[in-house]
Design a protein around this motif. Structure first.
Motif, PDB file in Angstrom:
ATOM      1  N   GLN A  12      31.818  53.602  38.588  1.00  0.00           N
ATOM      2  CA  GLN A  12      31.488  52.301  39.162  1.00  0.00           C
ATOM      3  C   GLN A  12      32.394  51.969  40.347  1.00  0.00           C
ATOM      4  O   GLN A  12      31.921  51.478  41.368  1.00  0.00           O
ATOM      5  CB  GLN A  12      31.587  51.212  38.094  1.00  0.00           C
ATOM      6  N   TYR A  13      33.681  52.178  40.187  1.00  0.00           N
ATOM      7  CA  TYR A  13      34.634  51.869  41.261  1.00  0.00           C
ATOM      8  C   TYR A  13      35.591  53.042  41.454  1.00  0.00           C
ATOM      9  O   TYR A  13      35.966  53.739  40.496  1.00  0.00           O
ATOM     10  CB  TYR A  13      35.412  50.585  40.952  1.00  0.00           C
ATOM     11  N   ASP A  14      35.976  53.196  42.714  1.00  0.00           N
ATOM     12  CA  ASP A  14      36.871  54.292  43.080  1.00  0.00           C
ATOM     13  C   ASP A  14      38.326  53.854  43.142  1.00  0.00           C
ATOM     14  O   ASP A  14      39.230  54.676  42.985  1.00  0.00           O
ATOM     15  CB  ASP A  14      36.467  54.866  44.446  1.00  0.00           C
ATOM     16  N   VAL A  15      38.570  52.586  43.417  1.00  0.00           N
ATOM     17  CA  VAL A  15      39.932  52.064  43.529  1.00  0.00           C
ATOM     18  C   VAL A  15      39.994  50.715  42.828  1.00  0.00           C
ATOM     19  O   VAL A  15      39.086  49.878  42.984  1.00  0.00           O
ATOM     20  CB  VAL A  15      40.369  51.914  45.006  1.00  0.00           C
ATOM     21  N   PHE A  16      41.072  50.510  42.081  1.00  0.00           N
ATOM     22  CA  PHE A  16      41.332  49.211  41.455  1.00  0.00           C
ATOM     23  C   PHE A  16      42.530  48.587  42.163  1.00  0.00           C
ATOM     24  O   PHE A  16      43.618  49.179  42.216  1.00  0.00           O
ATOM     25  CB  PHE A  16      41.617  49.374  39.957  1.00  0.00           C
ATOM     26  N   LEU A  17      42.308  47.379  42.712  1.00  0.00           N
ATOM     27  CA  LEU A  17      43.341  46.649  43.433  1.00  0.00           C
ATOM     28  C   LEU A  17      43.756  45.451  42.582  1.00  0.00           C
ATOM     29  O   LEU A  17      42.981  44.508  42.394  1.00  0.00           O
ATOM     30  CB  LEU A  17      42.814  46.183  44.797  1.00  0.00           C
ATOM     31  N   ILE A  18      44.963  45.501  42.053  1.00  0.00           N
ATOM     32  CA  ILE A  18      45.451  44.463  41.145  1.00  0.00           C
ATOM     33  C   ILE A  18      46.442  43.575  41.904  1.00  0.00           C
ATOM     34  O   ILE A  18      47.490  44.049  42.359  1.00  0.00           O
ATOM     35  CB  ILE A  18      46.132  45.076  39.902  1.00  0.00           C
ATOM     36  N   GLY A  19      46.099  42.299  42.022  1.00  0.00           N
ATOM     37  CA  GLY A  19      46.962  41.368  42.728  1.00  0.00           C
ATOM     38  C   GLY A  19      47.844  40.576  41.778  1.00  0.00           C
ATOM     39  O   GLY A  19      48.250  41.066  40.718  1.00  0.00           O
ATOM     40  N   ASP A  20      48.124  39.340  42.157  1.00  0.00           N
ATOM     41  CA  ASP A  20      49.002  38.468  41.358  1.00  0.00           C
ATOM     42  C   ASP A  20      48.192  37.919  40.180  1.00  0.00           C
ATOM     43  O   ASP A  20      47.759  36.765  40.179  1.00  0.00           O
ATOM     44  CB  ASP A  20      49.529  37.345  42.251  1.00  0.00           C
ATOM     45  N   LEU A  21      48.018  38.787  39.171  1.00  0.00           N
ATOM     46  CA  LEU A  21      47.121  38.487  38.053  1.00  0.00           C
ATOM     47  C   LEU A  21      47.882  38.600  36.736  1.00  0.00           C
ATOM     48  O   LEU A  21      48.456  39.652  36.437  1.00  0.00           O
ATOM     49  CB  LEU A  21      45.951  39.481  38.060  1.00  0.00           C
ATOM     50  N   PRO A  22      47.910  37.545  35.924  1.00  0.00           N
ATOM     51  CA  PRO A  22      48.519  37.661  34.587  1.00  0.00           C
ATOM     52  C   PRO A  22      47.768  38.708  33.775  1.00  0.00           C
ATOM     53  O   PRO A  22      46.528  38.752  33.789  1.00  0.00           O
ATOM     54  CB  PRO A  22      48.356  36.263  33.999  1.00  0.00           C
ATOM     55  N   PRO A  23      48.466  39.586  33.067  1.00  0.00           N
ATOM     56  CA  PRO A  23      47.779  40.662  32.337  1.00  0.00           C
ATOM     57  C   PRO A  23      46.833  40.144  31.271  1.00  0.00           C
ATOM     58  O   PRO A  23      45.856  40.819  30.923  1.00  0.00           O
ATOM     59  CB  PRO A  23      48.934  41.463  31.743  1.00  0.00           C
ATOM     60  N   GLU A  24      47.070  38.923  30.749  1.00  0.00           N
ATOM     61  CA  GLU A  24      46.196  38.395  29.706  1.00  0.00           C
ATOM     62  C   GLU A  24      44.810  38.047  30.237  1.00  0.00           C
ATOM     63  O   GLU A  24      43.872  37.819  29.464  1.00  0.00           O
ATOM     64  CB  GLU A  24      46.817  37.142  29.096  1.00  0.00           C
ATOM     65  N   ALA A  25      44.664  38.021  31.562  1.00  0.00           N
ATOM     66  CA  ALA A  25      43.397  37.576  32.131  1.00  0.00           C
ATOM     67  C   ALA A  25      42.253  38.503  31.762  1.00  0.00           C
ATOM     68  O   ALA A  25      41.105  38.062  31.644  1.00  0.00           O
ATOM     69  CB  ALA A  25      43.517  37.465  33.644  1.00  0.00           C
ATOM     70  N   ILE A  26      42.531  39.800  31.580  1.00  0.00           N
ATOM     71  CA  ILE A  26      41.438  40.715  31.238  1.00  0.00           C
ATOM     72  C   ILE A  26      41.682  41.418  29.906  1.00  0.00           C
ATOM     73  O   ILE A  26      40.784  42.095  29.394  1.00  0.00           O
ATOM     74  CB  ILE A  26      41.203  41.749  32.354  1.00  0.00           C
TER      75      ILE A  26
END
Length: 760
Positions: A385-399
């Motif tokens: 589905q996706y080739d790159v995952f870009l993780i920003g200023d995101l609390p880990p509990e969000a997903i």
């Protein structure tokens, strides 16, 4: 001149005459005892004949003839066979009409040999030799009709050696003179006496030196246009823009247009023009140029930057430069996960808008207060589905941890991962307990804290991600507002820090003291590495949007484009593979390149049989190195001939399976001091010839070769020696036998007649 002299016995004419008179007196005084006058006359005549022969023997008359004959000698003719003779002789009016110095030299040599052949002087031997930094006699070129068939390929010129060779060309014969056909440029220090000292020796021996200078007159500033400073190689991604940076040097071309052409040449030799520019020539200028071009489809290319020659330019080999380019597949789908929609994501979208091959999806995640955490991403985390995952200023509990495990799995399978800084990122956000923590190229520690800004960015090491065209660009970027404090990078293969915190300019308008950054200089800001088959990049900051707002949107766009394409790395999706590294891709024949071929495998115990080959432009192949049951192979590449060569690495793994070959090109450039000094030193040849002026030495232009021929003829007429031929009675067999036979016959006849006539 002819004269007759006598060489009497005992070297005394008086004694010889006395003996002759006595002999004649005796012959005439004692008359034959006969009353018959006729018989008396016959006998007396025979006596006189014998007496005459006796007198000749006593006086030994000598015929002396003196003539002048040319001295046997050797005329040595040396022809310059160095590479500079392939340049223009500069005598024709237009560039298209010019012929090379070599063509002029061989034509002049033929005319010289033909002219000397009509001069009937069998005592003059002609010896032709070629010279560069060595001497080689050309026995088959000593007479007209035997053309010089070799090409000038010498790498240096030694005039002193040429003069010494000319002096020794005749062996035991005296030198009649030396003729040199050359452009006069000395390019190698002579190991012995220099050309002037050798010429002074010729002058002392009375040997004339005749020079035939060929080529344009040396000036202070010959016209020249050169392309330099083009990177030797690029690794690019399809669909991107490349700023081709190079230096254009011009000299003595003021006011002339300088057309520049940039072209791609693919593996089949097809040429496609990428861009053209016209620069204005100046008297002396060195300009740094940057020309943006589009990157073509994936493959291996040559990128050629060439400046068209200007009228009157002699050295054109430096008008172009080649870079070896490997273009990889670009593009892909990026999933951006941010805790809130901020300026970083907004300006990232703007940067990627120019690149339709990269699709950026950024779902809006609900806030913590909405009670919808963990947010279900659906099938977005499924394979492909996706080739790159870009993780920003995101609390880990969000997903949630389950979905983090899916992301970690996708990365190990080959997807890319980019993590940004922020208050909820890394250890500050609690990521040390999440599944992706083991994927990051840094070791997360619970004690990590934030670093207050402003923070200056400094490039730690070159890399395709941080290549903004010029290292100085990083110092021009506005400071970051803050960053996560990274620990040192993990000690894993391929893990490296690319950016770090630099010294902040205290005079900057936005500079202020930092609360906890007293020892932050040198702290990593961007660390890259790998996790399984995927690539991972961790950034400690998240305010690159400030670059765009400061008018540096090109740097912002280029950085993010290169970062995303690096994490895609589609060529690395295989299993075991061979990696080839070269420490240089462009070199001269006097240089060498080191190579390292390495087997990269998930299983560190895997071994392979590797073989490194060098493929020449004509297809000839030679093995550089090979080994059995190893995972690394190194060596050195040394090549003498210019051209584009391919370094091919082949191998089989421990199971006998053939590995995918790896190939890179190297460029051997032609650098010859003969071609780098194109102007002929005609005055030097004239000065050398003038040293022997007292003996007829002089310099002649090619069109004056008939005057040279006449000069050689006149000198040969003066170089004569007297030759004396002497013919003395009795010295040769003919006169000796005549003396014996006549004297004996006369006496024997007299004795026979006396017996016949019954005389006492």
């Amino acid at each position: 001149m002819t004269r007759i002299t006598v060489s009497p016995i005992y070297q005394s004419v008086s004694l010889a005459l006395l003996l002759a008179v006595i002999s004649l007196a005796v012959m005439l005084w004692i008359t034959p005892p006969t009353a018959d006058p006729r018989r008396r006359r016959v006998l007396i005549t025979l006596r006189l004949i014998a007496g005459a022969i006796l007198i000749l023997t006593l006086l030994r008359p000598t015929l002396t003839r003196t003539d002048e004959s040319p001295v046997p000698a050797v005329l040595a003719i040396g022809i310059d066979a160095s590479r500079s003779m392939t340049l223009s002789d500069g005598r024709a009016g237009g560039e298209s009409e010019q012929q090379t110095r070599w063509e002029t030299a061989t034509q002049t040599l033929d005319q010289l040999r033909s002219g000397l052949a009509t001069f009937q002087d069998e005592t003059l031997q002609i010896e032709v030799f070629r010279f560069d930094d060595q001497i080689e006699p050309l026995g088959n070129a000593n007479s007209p009709g035997n053309p010089v068939k070799f090409v000038p390929d010498g790498s240096a010129t030694d005039l002193a050696a040429a003069l010494r060779g000319g002096l020794q060309a005749g062996g035991d014969r005296a030198p009649a003179g030396i003729v040199l056909l050359s452009d006069g440029t000395q390019t190698v220090p002579s190991p012995g006496p220099g050309a002037r000292q050798v010429t002074e020796t010729l002058d002392g021996l009375g040997v004339p030196l005749w020079t035939i200078p060929i080529g344009p007159v040396a000036t202070q500033s010959p016209r020249d246009v050169a392309v330099a400073s083009l990177p030797e190689s690029y690794t690019l991604f399809a669909g991107t823009r490349l700023d081709v940076n190079f230096t254009l040097t011009s000299r003595s071309v003021s006011g002339l247009p300088l057309p520049i052409e940039i072209a791609w040449i693919d593996e089949q030799g097809k040429r496609e023009i990428a861009a053209t520019r016209v620069s204005e020539g100046k008297t002396r200028d060195q300009s740094a140029l940057s020309v943006p071009i589009d990157v073509p489809q994936p493959g291996t290319y040559q990128l050629v930057v060439q400046a068209q020659p200007v009228p009157g330019e002699i050295l054109v080999a430096n008008n172009r430069q080649i870079a070896l380019v490997e273009i990889r597949e670009g593009g892909g789908r990026v999933l951006s996960l941010e805790g809130r929609l901020g300026l970083e994501q907004l300006f990232l979208r703007r940067s990627l808008r120019r690149f339709p091959d990269i699709q950026l999806d950024a779902p809006i995640l609900p806030g913590r207060s909405e009670g919808r955490w963990p947010y279900d991403l659906g099938d977005a985390l499924e394979p492909g589905q996706y080739d790159v995952f870009l993780i920003g200023d995101l609390p880990p509990e969000a997903i949630g941890k389950a979905q983090w495990e899916k992301i970690a799995k996708r990365v190990r399978e080959g997807a890319g991962l980019i993590t940004l800084g922020g208050m909820s990122a890394y250890a500050a956000g609690g990521y040390q307990d999440q599944p992706i923590a083991d994927l990051l190229p840094i070791e997360l520690e619970s004690t990590d804290r934030m670093i207050d800004g402003p923070l200056s960015i400094r490039m730690k090491r070159p890399h395709p991600i941080v290549d903004l065209g010029d290292e100085q660009v990083w110092s021009q970027l506005p400071p970051q507002l803050g960053a996560n404090r990274f620990p040192p990078a993990r000690s894993l293969p391929g893990t490296q820090a690319l950016l770090e915190i630099g010294e902040l300019d205290s005079t900057a308008a936005n500079a202020r003291p930092r609360a906890n950054a007293a020892s932050a200089t040198g702290t990593p800001l961007l660390v890259v590495g790998s996790a399984g088959r995927g690539r991972v990049a961790s950034l400690a900051f998240d305010s690159t949007w400030r670059w765009w707002k400061s008018g540096l949107e090109t740097a912002h766009r280029r950085f993010w484009r290169q970062l995303l394409l690096w994490t895609l790395a589609r060529e690395d999706l295989g299993g075991d593979k061979i990696r080839l590294e070269l420490d240089r891709r462009r070199m001269t024949s006097s240089q060498s390149a080191n190579f390292v071929a390495t087997l990269e495998s998930i299983d560190q115990q895997t071994r392979a049989n590797l073989q490194v080959k060098l493929i020449a432009p004509d297809g000839q192949t030679r093995t550089l190195a090979q080994n059995d049951a190893a995972n690394s192979l190194s060596g050195r590449i040394e090549v003498q001939q210019a051209g584009i060569y391919r370094v091919l690495v082949e191998g089989t793994d421990s199971d006998g399976q053939t590995l995918e070959p790896t190939e890179k090109s190297i460029q051997i450039v032609e650098r010859n001091i003969e071609l780098e000094r194109p102007a002929a030193d005609l005055e030097w040849l004239r000065q050398l010839a003038a040293i022997t002026e007292d003996h007829g030495g002089a310099a002649f232009r090619p069109e004056q070769v008939n005057e040279l021929i006449q000069t050689i003829r006149d000198r040969r007429l003066k170089s004569v020696t007297p030759v004396t031929d002497r013919y003395r009675w009795g010295d040769d067999p003919l006169t000796a036998w005549l003396t014996y036979l006549i004297f004996t016959a006369a006496l024997a006849t007299e004795w026979t007649l006396r017996r016949k006539w019954s005389m006492a």
